[in-house]
Design a protein around this motif. Sequence first.
Motif, PDB file in Angstrom:
ATOM      1  N   VAL A 104       9.737   0.231   6.067  1.00  0.00           N
ATOM      2  CA  VAL A 104      11.325  -0.053   6.137  1.00  0.00           C
ATOM      3  C   VAL A 104      11.524  -1.310   5.293  1.00  0.00           C
ATOM      4  O   VAL A 104      12.249  -1.181   4.358  1.00  0.00           O
ATOM      5  CB  VAL A 104      11.855  -0.182   7.496  1.00  0.00           C
ATOM      6  N   ALA A 105      10.679  -2.289   5.466  1.00  0.00           N
ATOM      7  CA  ALA A 105      10.816  -3.397   4.803  1.00  0.00           C
ATOM      8  C   ALA A 105      10.593  -3.214   3.141  1.00  0.00           C
ATOM      9  O   ALA A 105      11.315  -3.847   2.398  1.00  0.00           O
ATOM     10  CB  ALA A 105       9.785  -4.589   5.179  1.00  0.00           C
ATOM     11  N   GLY A 106       9.522  -2.372   2.878  1.00  0.00           N
ATOM     12  CA  GLY A 106       9.269  -2.143   1.377  1.00  0.00           C
ATOM     13  C   GLY A 106      10.329  -1.298   0.843  1.00  0.00           C
ATOM     14  O   GLY A 106      10.897  -1.606  -0.420  1.00  0.00           O
ATOM     15  N   LEU A 107      10.928  -0.303   1.691  1.00  0.00           N
ATOM     16  CA  LEU A 107      11.864   0.553   0.821  1.00  0.00           C
ATOM     17  C   LEU A 107      13.164  -0.462   0.868  1.00  0.00           C
ATOM     18  O   LEU A 107      13.964  -0.071  -0.031  1.00  0.00           O
ATOM     19  CB  LEU A 107      12.234   1.773   1.752  1.00  0.00           C
ATOM     20  N   GLN A 108      13.432  -1.364   1.801  1.00  0.00           N
ATOM     21  CA  GLN A 108      14.602  -2.104   1.703  1.00  0.00           C
ATOM     22  C   GLN A 108      14.719  -3.103   0.390  1.00  0.00           C
ATOM     23  O   GLN A 108      15.572  -3.256  -0.462  1.00  0.00           O
ATOM     24  CB  GLN A 108      14.785  -2.905   2.822  1.00  0.00           C
ATOM     25  N   ASP A 109      13.487  -3.713   0.324  1.00  0.00           N
ATOM     26  CA  ASP A 109      13.015  -4.323  -0.946  1.00  0.00           C
ATOM     27  C   ASP A 109      13.335  -3.628  -2.091  1.00  0.00           C
ATOM     28  O   ASP A 109      13.655  -4.380  -3.319  1.00  0.00           O
ATOM     29  CB  ASP A 109      11.621  -4.821  -0.659  1.00  0.00           C
ATOM     30  N   GLU A 110      13.033  -2.441  -2.195  1.00  0.00           N
ATOM     31  CA  GLU A 110      13.001  -1.640  -3.383  1.00  0.00           C
ATOM     32  C   GLU A 110      14.374  -1.005  -3.893  1.00  0.00           C
ATOM     33  O   GLU A 110      14.666  -0.468  -4.651  1.00  0.00           O
ATOM     34  CB  GLU A 110      12.245  -0.361  -3.285  1.00  0.00           C
ATOM     35  N   GLY A 111      15.469  -1.524  -2.883  1.00  0.00           N
ATOM     36  CA  GLY A 111      16.623  -1.254  -3.141  1.00  0.00           C
ATOM     37  C   GLY A 111      17.051   0.141  -2.429  1.00  0.00           C
ATOM     38  O   GLY A 111      18.157   0.660  -2.923  1.00  0.00           O
ATOM     39  N   ALA A 112      16.420   0.739  -1.643  1.00  0.00           N
ATOM     40  CA  ALA A 112      17.063   1.970  -0.800  1.00  0.00           C
ATOM     41  C   ALA A 112      18.536   1.609  -0.389  1.00  0.00           C
ATOM     42  O   ALA A 112      18.671   0.781   0.185  1.00  0.00           O
ATOM     43  CB  ALA A 112      16.311   2.521   0.208  1.00  0.00           C
ATOM     44  N   PRO A 113      19.380   2.701  -0.829  1.00  0.00           N
ATOM     45  CA  PRO A 113      20.713   2.043  -0.514  1.00  0.00           C
ATOM     46  C   PRO A 113      21.189   2.847   1.199  1.00  0.00           C
ATOM     47  O   PRO A 113      22.114   2.257   1.689  1.00  0.00           O
ATOM     48  CB  PRO A 113      21.725   3.188  -1.250  1.00  0.00           C
ATOM     49  N   ASP A 114      20.386   3.541   1.818  1.00  0.00           N
ATOM     50  CA  ASP A 114      20.613   4.102   3.258  1.00  0.00           C
ATOM     51  C   ASP A 114      19.387   4.425   3.964  1.00  0.00           C
ATOM     52  O   ASP A 114      18.684   5.322   3.418  1.00  0.00           O
ATOM     53  CB  ASP A 114      21.756   5.122   2.965  1.00  0.00           C
ATOM     54  N   GLY A 167       0.799  -1.099   0.037  1.00  0.00           N
ATOM     55  CA  GLY A 167      -0.032  -0.088   0.266  1.00  0.00           C
ATOM     56  C   GLY A 167       0.672   1.338   0.088  1.00  0.00           C
ATOM     57  O   GLY A 167       0.636   2.135  -0.701  1.00  0.00           O
ATOM     58  N   PHE A 168       2.047   1.291   0.889  1.00  0.00           N
ATOM     59  CA  PHE A 168       2.779   2.417   0.827  1.00  0.00           C
ATOM     60  C   PHE A 168       3.457   2.559  -0.305  1.00  0.00           C
ATOM     61  O   PHE A 168       3.470   3.661  -1.307  1.00  0.00           O
ATOM     62  CB  PHE A 168       3.894   2.211   1.917  1.00  0.00           C
ATOM     63  N   LEU A 169       4.209   1.545  -0.899  1.00  0.00           N
ATOM     64  CA  LEU A 169       5.097   1.692  -2.324  1.00  0.00           C
ATOM     65  C   LEU A 169       3.929   1.893  -3.422  1.00  0.00           C
ATOM     66  O   LEU A 169       4.208   2.769  -4.141  1.00  0.00           O
ATOM     67  CB  LEU A 169       5.464   0.304  -2.418  1.00  0.00           C
ATOM     68  N   GLU A 170       2.779   1.427  -3.586  1.00  0.00           N
ATOM     69  CA  GLU A 170       1.878   1.680  -4.523  1.00  0.00           C
ATOM     70  C   GLU A 170       1.218   3.343  -4.468  1.00  0.00           C
ATOM     71  O   GLU A 170       1.233   3.879  -5.726  1.00  0.00           O
ATOM     72  CB  GLU A 170       0.578   0.935  -4.516  1.00  0.00           C
ATOM     73  N   SER A 171       1.091   3.602  -3.353  1.00  0.00           N
ATOM     74  CA  SER A 171       0.617   4.950  -3.355  1.00  0.00           C
ATOM     75  C   SER A 171       1.634   6.086  -3.875  1.00  0.00           C
ATOM     76  O   SER A 171       1.516   7.016  -4.417  1.00  0.00           O
ATOM     77  CB  SER A 171       0.078   5.333  -2.036  1.00  0.00           C
ATOM     78  N   LEU A 172       2.896   5.641  -3.173  1.00  0.00           N
ATOM     79  CA  LEU A 172       4.170   6.391  -3.602  1.00  0.00           C
ATOM     80  C   LEU A 172       4.445   6.571  -5.113  1.00  0.00           C
ATOM     81  O   LEU A 172       4.604   7.370  -5.661  1.00  0.00           O
ATOM     82  CB  LEU A 172       5.420   5.796  -2.898  1.00  0.00           C
ATOM     83  N   VAL A 204       3.165  13.838  -0.153  1.00  0.00           N
ATOM     84  CA  VAL A 204       2.040  12.557  -0.155  1.00  0.00           C
ATOM     85  C   VAL A 204       1.661  12.389   1.081  1.00  0.00           C
ATOM     86  O   VAL A 204       2.166  12.259   1.993  1.00  0.00           O
ATOM     87  CB  VAL A 204       2.980  11.414  -0.691  1.00  0.00           C
ATOM     88  N   ASP A 205       0.243  12.406   1.003  1.00  0.00           N
ATOM     89  CA  ASP A 205      -0.560  12.416   2.329  1.00  0.00           C
ATOM     90  C   ASP A 205      -0.749  10.864   2.349  1.00  0.00           C
ATOM     91  O   ASP A 205      -0.601   9.909   1.736  1.00  0.00           O
ATOM     92  CB  ASP A 205      -1.841  12.966   2.414  1.00  0.00           C
ATOM     93  N   GLY A 206      -1.489  10.401   3.761  1.00  0.00           N
ATOM     94  CA  GLY A 206      -1.328   9.002   4.090  1.00  0.00           C
ATOM     95  C   GLY A 206      -2.575   8.450   3.724  1.00  0.00           C
ATOM     96  O   GLY A 206      -2.616   7.012   3.781  1.00  0.00           O
ATOM     97  N   LEU A 207      -3.564   9.097   3.174  1.00  0.00           N
ATOM     98  CA  LEU A 207      -4.752   8.300   2.388  1.00  0.00           C
ATOM     99  C   LEU A 207      -4.395   7.099   1.495  1.00  0.00           C
ATOM    100  O   LEU A 207      -5.095   6.284   1.248  1.00  0.00           O
ATOM    101  CB  LEU A 207      -5.893   9.346   1.853  1.00  0.00           C
ATOM    102  N   GLY A 208      -3.610   7.489   0.554  1.00  0.00           N
ATOM    103  CA  GLY A 208      -3.303   6.710  -0.651  1.00  0.00           C
ATOM    104  C   GLY A 208      -2.765   5.165  -0.010  1.00  0.00           C
ATOM    105  O   GLY A 208      -3.187   4.124  -0.570  1.00  0.00           O
ATOM    106  N   MET A 209      -2.126   5.293   1.308  1.00  0.00           N
ATOM    107  CA  MET A 209      -1.671   3.939   1.551  1.00  0.00           C
ATOM    108  C   MET A 209      -2.870   3.118   2.189  1.00  0.00           C
ATOM    109  O   MET A 209      -2.768   2.010   1.980  1.00  0.00           O
ATOM    110  CB  MET A 209      -0.451   4.211   2.781  1.00  0.00           C
TER     111      MET A 209
END
Length: 279
Positions: A142-152, A110-115, A243-248
Motif C-alpha cells: 500500500v505504501a509503494g502504490l501510494q508513493d507511485e500515485g495510485a488515485p484510489d 521488491g513489489f514495484l520492481e517485479s510489477l 503476476v506471481d509472488g516470486l518476483g517480489m
Amino acid sequence: MNFSGAAIVAGVCGWPIKHSRSPRIHNFWLKKYGIDGVYVPFAISPDRAADAFRALPDLDIAGLNVTVPNKEEAFRAMHETDRWAQRLKAVNTIVVRDGVLFGTNTDAFGFLESLRRSRPGWRADKGPVVVLGAGGAARAIVAGLQDEGAPDIRIANRTAERAQALASEFGDPVRPVGWEDRADALDGSVLLVNTSSLGMEGQPPLDIALDALPVEAVVYDIVYVPLETPLLAAARARGNPAVDGLGMLLHQARPGFRDWFGTEPEVDEALRDHVLGTF
Ligand SMILES: NC(=O)c1ccc[n+]([C@@H]2O[C@H](COP(=O)([O-])OP(=O)(O)OC[C@H]3O[C@@H](n4cnc5c(N)ncnc54)[C@H](OP(=O)(O)O)[C@@H]3O)[C@@H](O)[C@H]2O)c1
C-alpha cells in the motif's frame, strides 16, 4: 573482503528460519559474481533479536535480512533508518557501516520492481487499485502504490479493523472496503493484489468473483507457494495479465546484496529456476 581479510558474511534472521529462500538467492548471486562471501540463516527468537542486532558490528557481519517476527524489533534497534523503514515501522534489511546499524525496508521496492518488470509500462496512477489483506506485506505494498500515485487504494481485509487502521495511518487515497464487498470493489480497477495468505499451500483458496474486474487489470498474487495460485489461474483464464509472488521475493533481495557485497545483482530466469528448485 572486509577488514579482517576474511570472506564477507551476511545472512537472514527470523524465527523459525529454516524455510527462508533468502540463502538460496544470495548464494546463487555470490557464486555467479565470484564474490568471496557467505550468506547464512540465523534462527533468532524475538526476545534475543535486539541483542543479536547490537552484536553485528563486533562480529564483523556486513548485515542481515530480517524476516517474521523480528522486523519491528529490528526497526527499534537501528541507529539510522531510511524513509521506507520509518513509514512501515519495520526493517527487513540491515547494513552495518563503520559500526553503525542502518535499517531499510525493501518490500515495497521488491513489489514495484517485479510489477514493472512483468508489465512494462504499467502505471499506478491510471486508476483504482484493490488490495486484499492488511498484514505486514500489505503495509509495504500500500505504501509503494501510494508513493507511485495510485488515485484510489481500496483495502479489503477479513478483520475490518485492520483495514481501517491501515487507511487511517496512511491517509488519502487509502480507504477500507468491507471484506464481503471485495468482489464489487474490483469495478473499474487497474490492479488487484492479494496480500492475504489465502491461496498459500495449506490455506483455503481465495474466494472472489472476478466478474467486475476489467480484463486489462493486472492480477498480482504475492503468495509464491504455490507459484500458480487458484486466483492467478482464474485471472489468466479470463484474459487478465497475471503476476506471481516470486518476483517480489527476488527483487526485495537486491539492495541488501548490493550494499553488503558491492555488486548490483540481476534477477533473471536462471535465478528464478534456481529458487523454484526448492519448491
Ligand atoms: N512474495 C513475497 O515476497 C512475499 C512477501 C511477504 C509475504 N508474502 C506472503 O504474503 C502472505 C501474507 O504475509 P504477511 O506477512 O502480510 O502476513 P500477516 O501479516 O500475517 O497477514 C496475513 C493476512 O492474511 C489474512 N488472512 C489470513 N487468513 C485468512 C483467512 N482465512 N481469510 C481471510 N483472510 C485471511 C489476514 O487477515 P486478518 O487481518 O483478518 O487476520 C491478514 O490480512 C503470506 O502468504 C506470505 O507468504 C509474500
